[in-house]
Design a protein around this motif. Structure first.
Motif, mmCIF file in Angstrom:
data_model
loop_
_atom_site.group_PDB
_atom_site.id
_atom_site.type_symbol
_atom_site.label_atom_id
_atom_site.label_comp_id
_atom_site.label_asym_id
_atom_site.label_seq_id
_atom_site.Cartn_x
_atom_site.Cartn_y
_atom_site.Cartn_z
ATOM 1 N N ASN A 195 1.092 -0.789 0.270
ATOM 2 C CA ASN A 195 0.408 -0.119 -0.039
ATOM 3 C C ASN A 195 0.868 1.020 -0.096
ATOM 4 O O ASN A 195 1.730 0.990 -0.398
ATOM 5 C CB ASN A 195 -0.778 0.284 1.486
ATOM 6 C CG ASN A 195 -0.157 0.190 2.324
ATOM 7 O OD1 ASN A 195 0.824 0.781 2.370
ATOM 8 N ND2 ASN A 195 -0.364 -0.897 3.441
ATOM 9 N N PRO A 196 0.057 2.307 0.108
ATOM 10 C CA PRO A 196 1.772 4.166 -0.629
ATOM 11 C C PRO A 196 2.310 4.020 1.298
ATOM 12 O O PRO A 196 3.152 4.631 0.611
ATOM 13 C CB PRO A 196 0.593 4.906 -0.740
ATOM 14 C CG PRO A 196 -0.944 3.919 -1.073
ATOM 15 C CD PRO A 196 -1.292 2.451 -0.276
ATOM 16 N N ALA A 245 7.571 3.337 -7.083
ATOM 17 C CA ALA A 245 5.673 3.118 -7.147
ATOM 18 C C ALA A 245 6.131 1.693 -7.792
ATOM 19 O O ALA A 245 6.962 0.930 -8.119
ATOM 20 C CB ALA A 245 6.004 4.146 -8.186
ATOM 21 N N ILE A 246 4.407 0.762 -7.851
ATOM 22 C CA ILE A 246 4.512 -0.475 -8.861
ATOM 23 C C ILE A 246 3.320 0.475 -9.662
ATOM 24 O O ILE A 246 2.122 0.756 -9.415
ATOM 25 C CB ILE A 246 3.590 -1.263 -7.322
ATOM 26 C CG1 ILE A 246 4.751 -1.449 -6.648
ATOM 27 C CG2 ILE A 246 3.250 -2.316 -7.899
ATOM 28 C CD1 ILE A 246 4.191 -2.461 -5.949
ATOM 29 N N ASN A 247 3.781 -0.474 -10.887
ATOM 30 C CA ASN A 247 2.754 -0.101 -11.725
ATOM 31 C C ASN A 247 2.376 -1.238 -13.430
ATOM 32 O O ASN A 247 3.285 -1.442 -13.778
ATOM 33 C CB ASN A 247 3.285 0.992 -12.663
ATOM 34 C CG ASN A 247 2.017 1.190 -13.747
ATOM 35 O OD1 ASN A 247 0.802 0.945 -13.646
ATOM 36 N ND2 ASN A 247 2.802 2.128 -14.724
ATOM 37 N N ILE A 253 0.429 2.213 -7.809
ATOM 38 C CA ILE A 253 0.462 2.873 -6.650
ATOM 39 C C ILE A 253 1.272 3.762 -6.656
ATOM 40 O O ILE A 253 2.278 2.888 -7.163
ATOM 41 C CB ILE A 253 0.102 2.055 -5.569
ATOM 42 C CG1 ILE A 253 0.789 1.716 -5.358
ATOM 43 C CG2 ILE A 253 -1.813 1.939 -5.056
ATOM 44 C CD1 ILE A 253 1.023 0.821 -3.377
ATOM 45 N N ARG A 254 1.504 5.056 -6.295
ATOM 46 C CA ARG A 254 2.698 5.071 -5.944
ATOM 47 C C ARG A 254 2.966 6.216 -4.494
ATOM 48 O O ARG A 254 2.072 6.313 -3.927
ATOM 49 C CB ARG A 254 3.583 6.337 -6.722
ATOM 50 C CG ARG A 254 2.816 7.088 -7.232
ATOM 51 C CD ARG A 254 3.204 8.440 -7.975
ATOM 52 N NE ARG A 254 4.175 8.872 -8.375
ATOM 53 C CZ ARG A 254 5.309 8.613 -8.918
ATOM 54 N NH1 ARG A 254 5.348 7.707 -10.564
ATOM 55 N NH2 ARG A 254 5.959 8.997 -9.208
ATOM 56 N N THR A 333 -0.694 7.279 -3.302
ATOM 57 C CA THR A 333 -2.251 8.359 -3.925
ATOM 58 C C THR A 333 -3.287 7.588 -3.117
ATOM 59 O O THR A 333 -3.246 7.357 -1.965
ATOM 60 C CB THR A 333 -2.063 6.546 -4.810
ATOM 61 O OG1 THR A 333 -0.867 6.204 -5.808
ATOM 62 C CG2 THR A 333 -2.242 5.813 -5.342
ATOM 63 N N GLY A 334 -3.809 8.228 -3.447
ATOM 64 C CA GLY A 334 -5.120 8.174 -2.820
ATOM 65 C C GLY A 334 -5.346 9.226 -1.484
ATOM 66 O O GLY A 334 -5.614 9.033 -0.446
ATOM 67 N N ASN A 335 -4.663 10.231 -1.538
ATOM 68 C CA ASN A 335 -4.331 11.651 -0.879
ATOM 69 C C ASN A 335 -4.016 10.533 0.698
ATOM 70 O O ASN A 335 -3.744 10.948 1.969
ATOM 71 C CB ASN A 335 -5.738 12.228 -0.419
ATOM 72 C CG ASN A 335 -5.914 13.311 -1.615
ATOM 73 O OD1 ASN A 335 -5.579 13.711 -2.566
ATOM 74 N ND2 ASN A 335 -7.350 12.635 -1.805
ATOM 75 N N ALA A 336 -3.121 9.417 0.968
ATOM 76 C CA ALA A 336 -2.703 9.389 1.971
ATOM 77 C C ALA A 336 -1.688 9.803 2.049
ATOM 78 O O ALA A 336 -0.836 10.515 1.780
ATOM 79 C CB ALA A 336 -2.308 7.611 1.641
#
Length: 361
Positions: A195-196, A245-247, A253-254, A333-336
């Motif tokens: 996760n981030p 990052a993972i893509n 996510i990054r 990612t996701g405002n984390a």
């Protein structure tokens, strides 16, 4: 879960490691050229799909101020209890590729000497788990390796952190590979699913802080009882960032981890010395510099950041250690986002201290 099922699970995981080759997921992370201010830093990625189109979860992209070879960076956490994640779960293979790999490895394991008895039975249970929807412990099974959902998700598997020295911690992510639909998050029971925050922690682990040499006046040779001024100019003392990052198909996510300088601590290398301030810790100024550059005519003044040696270094030198404390934050990612423990990095300089020679008239 009863004792016999728990025992079978342990044997099955061991058998899986041998049969499935989980260690193939422990490839080291890759990185970019380090840069003290991040200007011109370029991402270096090794991995992505191999010649069969398979994506490997261990191929994390690093960019910014990180090590060049994927090794651990030079930041030391101020919290001795904080450590980077020893392992995690991440996307590994699509359904068809997973079926091909697992089928081949399971058949090979069945024919391996010593894989009879309990180990052989565990491999058989594992095969039914992926072929016949036979649930393994408290997890659902899969029919024909979920091939009817190929392209709609991926099997996730354990990844060991190659820089974790404790083998027990490194291998603690020991659940069987599990399916996650594209756009969905893994079930809550998989707390170590990538996760981030985990990515940000890995960026922290690989971060390379600038090897900033403290400016001194006098620079390398000073006199007993003469105040030595120390400072770090704002122009060469900026925040640094590291990104991980993972893509892969269906999952991207990054996270970026940022280090901001907070203070400079001076350790003279001998108890026969005084520091300014007395704590030896010089805080950052409003203009983001530390200390004050020496100017002509200030030799008798007390510097806002500096030190004074009380005896000669003789025929040798004193090892002046200058350690910078950095505030570590992260966003993802996701405002984390959030904070990690402060980081430190220090350098050592040789200082020669001479007696002041009196002149007799």
């Amino acid at each position: 879960m009863n004792r016999s099922r728990r025992s079978a699970l342990g044997v099955g995981i061991t058998a899986l490691t041998l049969a499935f080759g989980v260690t193939a997921l422990t490839e080291p992370a890759y990185s970019a050229e380090p840069s003290s201010n991040n200007h011109g830093a370029s991402t270096v990625e090794e991995g992505g799909p191999d010649d069969t189109g398979i994506y490997a979860s261990a191929k994390i992209q690093y960019s910014g101020s990180v090590t060049k070879d994927g090794s651990t960076g030079n930041v030391t956490s101020s919290d001795v209890n904080w450590t980077p994640p020893p392992c995690w779960y991440a996307p590994y293979l699509g359904a068809k590729d997973f079926k091909k790999k697992m089928s081949e490895q399971i058949e090979s394991a069945k024919n391996t000497p010593g894989m009879g008895g309990t180990a052989g039975a565990a491999i058989g249970e594992m095969q039914r788990h992926y072929e016949d929807e036979y649930g393994w412990t408290d997890t659902p099974g899969y029919k024909d390796y979920n091939v009817e959902k190929d392209g709609e998700g991926m099997f996730w598997a354990a990844v060991e952190n190659p820089d974790e020295p404790d083998v027990l911690k490194r291998s603690s992510c020991n659940d069987l590979p599990f399916w996650v639909d594209n756009g969905e998050t893994p079930p809550a029971r998989y707390e170590e699913a990538i996760n981030p925050k985990i990515l940000a922690a890995l960026a922290y682990q690989h971060m390379q802080l600038p090897d900033t040499k403290v400016s001194l006046a006098p620079e390398t040779v000073t006199k007993v009882n003469l105040p030595t001024w120390a400072w770090l100019d704002k122009a060469v003392f900026n925040e640094v960032q590291a990104t991980a990052a993972i893509n892969v198909p269906g999952f991207s996510i990054r996270s970026t981890t940022t280090a901001k300088p907070l203070s400079l601590k001076l350790e003279p290398g001998t108890p026969d010395a005084s520091t300014f301030p007395a704590s030896g810790e010089c805080v950052i100024n409003a203009d983001h510099s530390i200390g004050e550059p020496y100017a002509q005519g200030k030799s008798d003044e007390i510097p806002p950041c500096g030190l004074k040696y009380l005896r000669s270094s003789g025929n040798g030198t004193f090892k002046l250690r200058a350690t910078i404390t950095w505030e570590i934050t992260w966003t993802g990612t996701g405002n984390a986002g959030g904070n990690f423990p402060n980081g430190t990095f220090g350098t050592t300089q040789d200082i020669t201290v001479q007696e002041i020679q009196a002149v007799n008239h």
